[in-house]
Design an enzyme around this catalytic site. Structure first.
Site, PDB file in Angstrom:
ATOM      1  N   ASP A  89       0.852  -1.191   0.000  1.00  0.00           N
ATOM      2  CA  ASP A  89       0.000   0.000   0.000  1.00  0.00           C
ATOM      3  C   ASP A  89       0.887   1.241   0.000  1.00  0.00           C
ATOM      4  O   ASP A  89       1.942   1.252  -0.641  1.00  0.00           O
ATOM      5  CB  ASP A  89      -0.938  -0.043   1.219  1.00  0.00           C
ATOM      6  N   HIS A 116      -3.251   5.568   4.191  1.00  0.00           N
ATOM      7  CA  HIS A 116      -4.108   4.463   3.743  1.00  0.00           C
ATOM      8  C   HIS A 116      -3.532   3.111   4.142  1.00  0.00           C
ATOM      9  O   HIS A 116      -4.257   2.224   4.619  1.00  0.00           O
ATOM     10  CB  HIS A 116      -4.297   4.530   2.232  1.00  0.00           C
ATOM     11  N   SER A 280     -10.404  -2.012  -0.986  1.00  0.00           N
ATOM     12  CA  SER A 280      -9.081  -2.194  -0.378  1.00  0.00           C
ATOM     13  C   SER A 280      -9.192  -2.423   1.123  1.00  0.00           C
ATOM     14  O   SER A 280      -8.388  -3.158   1.708  1.00  0.00           O
ATOM     15  CB  SER A 280      -8.202  -0.972  -0.654  1.00  0.00           C
TER      16      SER A 280
END
Length: 412
Positions: A89, A116, A280
């Site tokens: 990520d 994130h 995700s």
């Protein structure tokens, strides 16, 4: 028994029924609703914008996704101990309090400007903090932080492929990939093949996360990568009702679904929380569940772990993740199970019958049992005294109801 007494008992029964039914619905309402307004998690940070800061707001209620996944029950059987999950990520902040001491970074991936990757890692493995009831799925798993983007969140196929390879080479047993790219590449296929060869389970978002320009109309269904590559467990996001969010990207090739709409997670600093949405994030929940399974069933291959997660999932158009059923499923004997390293797609799994019950039925069972007791008690109070006054006695040896009382007898 007098008429007044009858009415009092009936009124009491009504109140008890109302209270019992109310208790059955209170859990989901409390878990799903929170008065705390959390900041929204970004997916990228523009070059001229500051990095994502830590949140000062905390989610003190149990998030709806933890209730939906029955994590409180699951943690009695597994914690993810001994399993490393690679997070491909934007990086994972090694200073995030809920992950303290459990993050190993490849290169510069121990910092996270976007936040994130830290959020996803928290869904996988965040530990419980004081005063907070949010936690990751596998609270004792370790995180291997790997960049699959640049420092600001921009992704390419080559970066994602390099991230998967780095996670595999770094010893991860499960790898979650947040990127969902519109086209495949030889580099992605090669990285996924390497993971399969090394017995590493790759979990990936089946579709891209929603963007700021998303509309109420979903784009046409299509495949995204690496989720659509062979051997990858692809994950769709669902909301609190088990439905796809309005306007979400779609695909016909997803393997499993998990919470991903308005879910709570950690930030790159401090001990506050953010709220985010997207496949995700759903992939993070599935990766955490895979870590639980691999911690309690180390004899299973990556392919068998993926199969177990699918076959134990709640039946739906896209089966919905059920970590509790996956962890507590009864495997067949070792003699009939494929040897480790066998990539057969079907894991030998037998589910106890009670594991197939719908979540709603599980939630309502205690209330149903309580109602049965209430009805029995009230029936005893209403009917048995009346029966005794009318001269009825339980039948013994073919005896009949006592007829000594005339038909004109009253309740008194």
């Amino acid at each position: 028994m007098t008429t007044t007494h009858h009415r009092a008992v009936a009124a009491g029964l009504t109140l008890l029924l109302t209270a019992a039914l109310g208790a059955a619905g209170a859990g989901s309402a409390t878990a799903a609703g929170s008065t705390v307004q959390l900041p929204v998690l970004p997916t990228q940070v523009a070059a001229d914008d500051p990095c994502t800061a830590g949140s000062d707001r905390q989610a003190t209620d149990v998030p709806w996704e933890q209730v939906s996944l029955q994590l409180g029950r699951t943690w009695q059987f597994a914690s993810g101990t001994g399993v490393t999950v690679g997070v491909v990520d934007t990086g994972v902040s090694s200073s995030a309090p809920a992950l303290k001491g459990r993050v190993t970074a490849v290169g510069g991936a121990g910092t996270d400007c976007v936040g994130h990757g830290t959020f996803v890692a928290g869904l996988v493995a965040a530990a419980v903090q004081d005063g907070v009831r949010f936690a990751g799925v596998a609270q004792q798993a370790r995180i291997l932080a790997v960049r699959g983007s640049d420092a600001r969140g921009a992704v390419t196929a080559d970066r994602v492929a390099a991230g998967i390879r780095a996670a595999v080479d770094g010893g991860a047993e499960v790898v979650t990939v947040s990127a969902a790219l519109g086209s495949d590449s030889a580099a992605l296929r090669s990285a996924v093949a390497l993971a399969a060869k090394k017995d590493v389970l790759v979990v990936a978002a089946a579709v891209p996360d929603p963007s700021a320009t998303s509309t109420t109309d979903s784009p046409p269904a299509r495949d995204y990568y690496p989720a659509a590559d062979d051997g990858v467990l692809s994950v769709l996001d669902v909301d609190v009702d088990g439905e796809r969010p309005t306007g979400a990207y779609t695909t016909d090739s997803a393997s499993i679904a998990a919470p991903g709409d308005g879910v709570v997670g950690i930030g790159p600093a401090k001990d506050g929380h953010y709220i985010g949405s997207g496949a995700s994030l759903a992939a993070g929940f599935v990766a955490g569940a895979a870590a639980l399974v691999r911690s309690v069933h180390p004899e299973l291959t990556a392919a068998q772990t993926a199969s177990l997660l699918r076959t134990s999932a709640y039946p739906a158009d896209v089966p919905r993740l059920d970590p509790y059923a996956a962890v507590t499923s009864v495997l067949t004997t070792a003699a009939s199970a494929p040897a480790r390293g066998d990539a057969a797609p079907g894991a030998p799994v037998r589910l106890p019958t009670d594991r197939a019950a719908a979540p709603l039925r599980r939630a309502l069972w205690p209330a149903s049992a309580g109602l049965a007791v209430i009805v029995a008690v009230v029936w005893a109070g209403l009917v048995l005294p009346r029966g005794r006054r009318l001269g009825w006695r339980p039948s013994r040896a073919g005896s009949t109801p006592d007829t000594a009382v005339t038909a004109g007898a009253t309740e008194g």
